[in-house]
Design a protein around this motif. Sequence first.
Motif, PDB file in Angstrom:
ATOM      1  N   THR A  43    -117.359  -6.991 -14.489  1.00 44.00           N
ATOM      2  CA  THR A  43    -115.944  -6.841 -14.161  1.00 44.00           C
ATOM      3  C   THR A  43    -115.230  -6.092 -15.278  1.00 44.00           C
ATOM      4  O   THR A  43    -115.635  -6.162 -16.447  1.00 44.00           O
ATOM      5  CB  THR A  43    -115.234  -8.194 -13.963  1.00 44.00           C
ATOM      6  N   LEU A  44    -114.164  -5.390 -14.915  1.00 47.65           N
ATOM      7  CA  LEU A  44    -113.284  -4.742 -15.872  1.00 47.65           C
ATOM      8  C   LEU A  44    -111.847  -5.115 -15.530  1.00 47.65           C
ATOM      9  O   LEU A  44    -111.496  -5.247 -14.351  1.00 47.65           O
ATOM     10  CB  LEU A  44    -113.430  -3.213 -15.813  1.00 47.65           C
ATOM     11  N   ASP A  45    -111.024  -5.257 -16.551  1.00 49.32           N
ATOM     12  CA  ASP A  45    -109.613  -5.575 -16.347  1.00 49.32           C
ATOM     13  C   ASP A  45    -108.851  -4.257 -16.196  1.00 49.32           C
ATOM     14  O   ASP A  45    -108.294  -3.723 -17.149  1.00 49.32           O
ATOM     15  CB  ASP A  45    -109.086  -6.376 -17.540  1.00 49.32           C
ATOM     16  N   ILE A  46    -108.860  -3.729 -14.960  1.00 53.44           N
ATOM     17  CA  ILE A  46    -108.255  -2.418 -14.701  1.00 53.44           C
ATOM     18  C   ILE A  46    -107.361  -2.493 -13.448  1.00 53.44           C
ATOM     19  O   ILE A  46    -107.583  -1.766 -12.474  1.00 53.44           O
ATOM     20  CB  ILE A  46    -109.325  -1.315 -14.540  1.00 53.44           C
ATOM     21  N   ARG A 302    -114.544  -1.122 -22.374  1.00 48.32           N
ATOM     22  CA  ARG A 302    -113.342  -1.606 -23.064  1.00 48.32           C
ATOM     23  C   ARG A 302    -112.323  -0.474 -23.239  1.00 48.32           C
ATOM     24  O   ARG A 302    -111.106  -0.705 -23.191  1.00 48.32           O
ATOM     25  CB  ARG A 302    -113.708  -2.203 -24.435  1.00 48.32           C
ATOM     26  N   GLU A 305    -110.397  -0.147 -20.125  1.00 52.81           N
ATOM     27  CA  GLU A 305    -109.386  -1.208 -20.045  1.00 52.81           C
ATOM     28  C   GLU A 305    -108.155  -0.869 -20.884  1.00 52.81           C
ATOM     29  O   GLU A 305    -107.017  -1.105 -20.457  1.00 52.81           O
ATOM     30  CB  GLU A 305    -109.990  -2.533 -20.494  1.00 52.81           C
ATOM     31  N   LYS A 306    -108.376  -0.308 -22.078  1.00 53.24           N
ATOM     32  CA  LYS A 306    -107.241   0.091 -22.927  1.00 53.24           C
ATOM     33  C   LYS A 306    -106.407   1.160 -22.241  1.00 53.24           C
ATOM     34  O   LYS A 306    -105.173   1.131 -22.271  1.00 53.24           O
ATOM     35  CB  LYS A 306    -107.748   0.622 -24.278  1.00 53.24           C
ATOM     36  N   ASP A 308    -106.137   1.639 -19.065  1.00 56.92           N
ATOM     37  CA  ASP A 308    -105.454   1.045 -17.918  1.00 56.92           C
ATOM     38  C   ASP A 308    -104.165   0.337 -18.328  1.00 56.92           C
ATOM     39  O   ASP A 308    -103.167   0.371 -17.593  1.00 56.92           O
ATOM     40  CB  ASP A 308    -106.392   0.065 -17.208  1.00 56.92           C
ATOM     41  N   GLN A 309    -104.169  -0.297 -19.490  1.00 54.91           N
ATOM     42  CA  GLN A 309    -102.948  -0.960 -19.964  1.00 54.91           C
ATOM     43  C   GLN A 309    -101.809   0.037 -20.103  1.00 54.91           C
ATOM     44  O   GLN A 309    -100.689  -0.196 -19.641  1.00 54.91           O
ATOM     45  CB  GLN A 309    -103.208  -1.648 -21.299  1.00 54.91           C
TER      46      GLN A 309
END
Length: 396
Positions: A43-46, A302, A305-306, A308-309
């Motif tokens: 999973t990725l936080d995107i 990672r 994810e950065k 995407d923020q």
Amino acid sequence: MKEYKRIFVIVMDSLGIGAMPDSEKFGDIGVDTFGHILERMRTLDIPNLRKLGMLNLHSGGDMTGIKQPVGRYCKMAECSNGKDTMTGHWEMMGLRTEKPFRTFTETGFPLELIKELEERCGKRVIGNKSASGTAIIEELGEEEIATGAMIVYTSADSVMQICGNEETFDLENLYRCCEIARELTMKEEWRVGRVIARPYVGKKKGEFKRTSNRRDYALKPSGATTLNALADAGYDVIGIGKIHDIFCGEGITESLHSTSSVNGMEQTIDICKKDFEGLCFVNLVDFDALWGHRRNPEGYGREIEKMDQNLGVLLDTMREDDLLIITADHGNDPTYTGTDHTREYVPLLAYSKKMKEGGKMPDTDTFAVIGATIADNFDIRMPEGTVGYSILEELK
């Protein structure tokens, strides 16, 4: 009547989404940069890329698309003969490259080239291999200082890099040697995309540090691009990150150097808060340079994810008549063998607050739809000899 007053094109350098049909000709079998990162990370936080349709376009791991993405999306094939940064970016802006730039990753530069470089520069060459820039300075910096030699190295990219200690080599002499190298590597059999001066300071191992006096000697684009057409018509063309270097400044009206991909997104957000009319063209290189070439899928994930923020901040900052396009220039599968780029499809994600709906668009057979769409939006003619076709109607 322009549909959009400002267009932002963000290149997530090397974020490919699966092997192209001809990838085996480039030595790439079963490559898939984004897919394999998802498989490794699960999973990725995107949330923002997901909202735009990235996972509808290409899912993997434990992640899938959503029912109603707000962005339009498709995959793009590269029509040029290559898989490097310059080829990919040039194609986006209308130039098809038939002869790929040369790489010397496995062998180092030919002895004939090195001999001529030594004779013209008056310095012995040491190194001549593919290496990390910081690592090769640690390895050979003391020898260079002691003997007056010069460190020459390459990477997985089409590049010749020359190191010089600022205290013993002299910056102007380093630049002179790089200009000679640029002249020599104009030959077809030695044709590299860039020659880079890599100055450093320090007297011994553990103290060496590269300085900000880097200078790039890039090939100019093989013809006029969308950027030239925009600038000639009086529009702003703002380059962030490596864009100025990739196009050798051609068609760029303002350029911002980025210290990282995070910084590049922050600069893009700052530009979005200002008034301009035209194009903001952004390259985020860390995906490629820090993680793809170094075969680090976790680091790559990672970094996504950065990005995407900050993408969330950018989406909130965008105006009603802004268009955002997110794409990539090639692949660099961090789970594949070697350290080279990989021949892959790339994503095209597009979003505007004024779009009627999101959803899938037809896939394209060239990256050049981006430049052609920009030209169509601003009602300017693409330069003679360029390729591509507009998909502006799909983005309304």
